[in-house]
Structures are given as C-alpha cells and as structure tokens.
Design a protein around this motif. Structure first.
Motif, PDB file in Angstrom:
ATOM      1  N   ILE A   2      -6.009  -0.364   1.904  1.00 51.51           N
ATOM      2  CA  ILE A   2      -6.134  -1.054   0.617  1.00 51.51           C
ATOM      3  C   ILE A   2      -6.900  -0.214  -0.395  1.00 51.51           C
ATOM      4  CG2 ILE A   2      -6.923  -3.127  -0.543  1.00 51.51           C
ATOM      5  CD1 ILE A   2      -4.648  -3.636   1.419  1.00 51.51           C
ATOM      6  N   LEU A   3      -8.120   0.188  -0.041  1.00 54.05           N
ATOM      7  CA  LEU A   3      -8.936   0.952  -0.982  1.00 54.05           C
ATOM      8  C   LEU A   3      -8.399   2.364  -1.184  1.00 54.05           C
ATOM      9  CD1 LEU A   3     -12.602  -0.069  -0.046  1.00 54.05           C
ATOM     10  CD2 LEU A   3     -11.154  -0.933  -1.887  1.00 54.05           C
ATOM     11  N   LEU A   4      -7.905   2.986  -0.119  1.00 50.18           N
ATOM     12  CA  LEU A   4      -7.420   4.353  -0.237  1.00 50.18           C
ATOM     13  C   LEU A   4      -6.196   4.441  -1.139  1.00 50.18           C
ATOM     14  CD1 LEU A   4      -8.015   7.209   0.651  1.00 50.18           C
ATOM     15  CD2 LEU A   4      -6.564   6.845   2.659  1.00 50.18           C
ATOM     16  N   SER A   5      -5.368   3.393  -1.144  1.00 47.95           N
ATOM     17  CA  SER A   5      -4.198   3.403  -2.032  1.00 47.95           C
ATOM     18  C   SER A   5      -4.627   3.403  -3.494  1.00 47.95           C
ATOM     19  CB  SER A   5      -3.308   2.197  -1.738  1.00 47.95           C
ATOM     20  OG  SER A   5      -3.967   0.982  -2.064  1.00 47.95           O
TER      21      SER A   5
ATOM     22  N   LEU B 273       1.621   0.576 -11.178  1.00 49.81           N
ATOM     23  CA  LEU B 273       1.299   0.837  -9.774  1.00 49.81           C
ATOM     24  C   LEU B 273      -0.171   0.562  -9.483  1.00 49.81           C
ATOM     25  CD1 LEU B 273       3.271   4.160  -9.141  1.00 49.81           C
ATOM     26  CD2 LEU B 273       3.835   1.872  -8.306  1.00 49.81           C
ATOM     27  N   LYS B 274      -1.028   0.960 -10.408  1.00 53.26           N
ATOM     28  CA  LYS B 274      -2.461   0.732 -10.218  1.00 53.26           C
ATOM     29  C   LYS B 274      -2.788  -0.748 -10.255  1.00 53.26           C
ATOM     30  CE  LYS B 274      -5.325   2.141 -13.406  1.00 53.26           C
ATOM     31  NZ  LYS B 274      -6.128   3.029 -14.280  1.00 53.26           N
ATOM     32  N   LEU B 275      -2.154  -1.478 -11.162  1.00 55.40           N
ATOM     33  CA  LEU B 275      -2.363  -2.921 -11.238  1.00 55.40           C
ATOM     34  C   LEU B 275      -1.903  -3.609  -9.958  1.00 55.40           C
ATOM     35  CD1 LEU B 275      -3.157  -5.450 -12.828  1.00 55.40           C
ATOM     36  CD2 LEU B 275      -0.855  -5.458 -13.813  1.00 55.40           C
ATOM     37  N   GLU B 276      -0.767  -3.179  -9.435  1.00 56.30           N
ATOM     38  CA  GLU B 276      -0.253  -3.756  -8.192  1.00 56.30           C
ATOM     39  C   GLU B 276      -1.201  -3.485  -7.022  1.00 56.30           C
ATOM     40  OE1 GLU B 276       3.704  -3.513  -5.279  1.00 56.30           O
ATOM     41  OE2 GLU B 276       3.596  -2.339  -7.133  1.00 56.30           O
ATOM     42  N   ALA B 277      -1.747  -2.271  -6.948  1.00 55.05           N
ATOM     43  CA  ALA B 277      -2.685  -1.931  -5.884  1.00 55.05           C
ATOM     44  C   ALA B 277      -3.954  -2.770  -5.981  1.00 55.05           C
ATOM     45  CB  ALA B 277      -3.025  -0.445  -5.943  1.00 55.05           C
ATOM     46  N   GLN B 278      -4.422  -2.991  -7.202  1.00 59.52           N
ATOM     47  CA  GLN B 278      -5.617  -3.809  -7.397  1.00 59.52           C
ATOM     48  C   GLN B 278      -5.351  -5.274  -7.028  1.00 59.52           C
ATOM     49  OE1 GLN B 278      -6.350  -2.918 -11.507  1.00 59.52           O
ATOM     50  NE2 GLN B 278      -7.540  -1.076 -11.055  1.00 59.52           N
ATOM     51  N   GLN B 279      -4.166  -5.766  -7.367  1.00 52.07           N
ATOM     52  CA  GLN B 279      -3.804  -7.137  -7.008  1.00 52.07           C
ATOM     53  C   GLN B 279      -3.665  -7.287  -5.490  1.00 52.07           C
ATOM     54  OE1 GLN B 279      -0.251  -7.630  -9.380  1.00 52.07           O
ATOM     55  NE2 GLN B 279      -1.383  -8.505 -11.117  1.00 52.07           N
ATOM     56  N   ASN B 280      -3.141  -6.267  -4.833  1.00 52.04           N
ATOM     57  CA  ASN B 280      -3.064  -6.287  -3.372  1.00 52.04           C
ATOM     58  C   ASN B 280      -4.451  -6.372  -2.752  1.00 52.04           C
ATOM     59  OD1 ASN B 280      -0.268  -6.134  -3.291  1.00 52.04           O
ATOM     60  ND2 ASN B 280      -0.225  -3.900  -3.098  1.00 52.04           N
ATOM     61  N   ALA B 281      -5.396  -5.660  -3.351  1.00 52.66           N
ATOM     62  CA  ALA B 281      -6.776  -5.705  -2.849  1.00 52.66           C
ATOM     63  C   ALA B 281      -7.362  -7.099  -3.008  1.00 52.66           C
ATOM     64  CB  ALA B 281      -7.625  -4.673  -3.590  1.00 52.66           C
TER      65      ALA B 281
END
Length: 213
Positions: free
Chosen positions: A159-162, A181-189
């Motif tokens: 999660i954090l590494l992505s 992509l960054k927003l999606e990664a943050q939402q996944n977190a």
C-alpha cells in the motif's frame, strides 16, 4: 473443540505466511520495489556474461523476488478474505491493555484510546465488557500476532510503497499524468486502513508512512 473465530484467518496458513514474510523482511529492504528489482535482475542476467557463482546468486535473488511478488500480489489478498476484520473503532479488542496500572506502555497501548468507542477500560463495568468481547471472539494470541504482522507487512510493502513509487515517477515525468493514479493509490490506502486498521501495528505503520517521499 474450540470454534474458529471469524475475526482471525485460519491459523495454519497464517503461520506459514508469517514465516515467509519474516524471511522476506530479513532479506529485502522495505523500500525495494519487488517488480522493478526483479525486472532489473532479469535484464542484468540476459545482457551480461557473469561467472557461475554470480549467476547462481542472481538466480537465487530472482527466485526470492519472484516469491515475494507472488506473496504480496497473489497470496495475501486472498488470505485477507478468509476472515471478517474487527472495525477500527473496536481496535481495543485486538490490542487490550493487559494491566491498567502498568508502568510501561507499548506503542499500541497508546493507540486509538479515544477512538475505541464502547471499549474503554476506564471503569470495571467497561473492562468487563472488553474482557467478554475478547473471550467471545476467542482471539488466539499467536494467530492474532501473526495476523497483525502480516497486515502491517502488506501495508508497508504494497500500500505505502505504491504511493512512494508513484511520487518518484511523478518527479521524472509530467506530474499531471500521475494525478489519477496517485489519487487511486491514496484511496486504496484509506480503504485498507478503514478495513484492517484494527490490526495494524501503529508505530511501524506510522514510521513507514512518514518516510514516503
């Protein structure tokens, strides 16, 4: 026969995965990209003539990377669907204070105290409710500890590494192309924390989050 709690995954498979994750932690630094490092190692093997000993070492490194990627990308996501997580507002069920008058507090003793609605241990009645809840769920201490370690491992390694990798790529390319992509990664977190936050080792997780570039 003791019934299996739905709040923890199966104990035998959890023990095996915990052992694998422990070996990965001892072998590969947290900030290493599994995919990128694996690809780089493969390219190095194909483009360079190396002596046998180095070839064997590179092969072993590739096998470790491939096994780690398989663990993080394929196995752990399936494993996380084998139990029903305790909501973060009931985190105290997973991390109960053993003694209220203890002189030494662990990092997770200090966590989520104000947010643990309904499970504070300020009064004997509430302490009894917490003990009843723990007894009802029958949280095996070994499986619980291994589950918390595995989820923290996944949080840091996936999660954090992505998020970190996207930020690094953003610095080398057009930032606008990475916004979604960054927003999606943050939402996944956020979704991960909302689902599995009760099990995360907060001190380790916060230290890892603070290191995101």
């Amino acid at each position: 026969k003791k019934k299996h709690t739905v709040a923890l995954p199966p104990d035998e498979i959890t023990e095996v995965l915990f052992d694998l994750a422990t070996r990965v932690t001892a072998t590969i630094p947290t900030n290493v990209s599994i995919v990128n490092n694996f690809d780089a190692s493969l390219e190095d093997m194909m483009q360079n003539e190396i002596i046998l000993s180095r070839a064997e070492k590179s092969r072993a490194d590739r096998e470790i990377m491939e096994a780690t990627r398989f663990l993080i990308e394929d196995i752990l996501p399936v494993w996380m669907n084998t139990f029903k997580p305790i909501p973060p507002l009931q985190r105290r069920v997973v991390w109960p204070r053993i003694k209220d008058d203890s002189a030494v507090a662990t990092p997770d003793d200090l966590s989520m105290e104000s947010a643990a609605t309904g499970w504070s241990t300020n009064t004997p009645e509430k302490r009894a409710k917490l003990e009843d809840k723990i007894a009802h769920l029958e949280l095996d201490p070994d499986t619980k500890a291994e589950t918390c370690d595995l989820l923290t491992f996944y949080f840091k390694r996936k999660i954090l590494l992505s998020i970190t990798q996207l930020k690094e790529e953003e610095l080398r390319h057009d930032p606008a192309s990475f916004q979604n992509l960054k927003l999606e990664a943050q939402q996944n977190a956020v979704r991960f924390i909302q689902t599995y936050g009760s099990y995360l080792k907060l001190h380790d997780s916060l230290v890892a989050a603070s290191e995101i570039v």
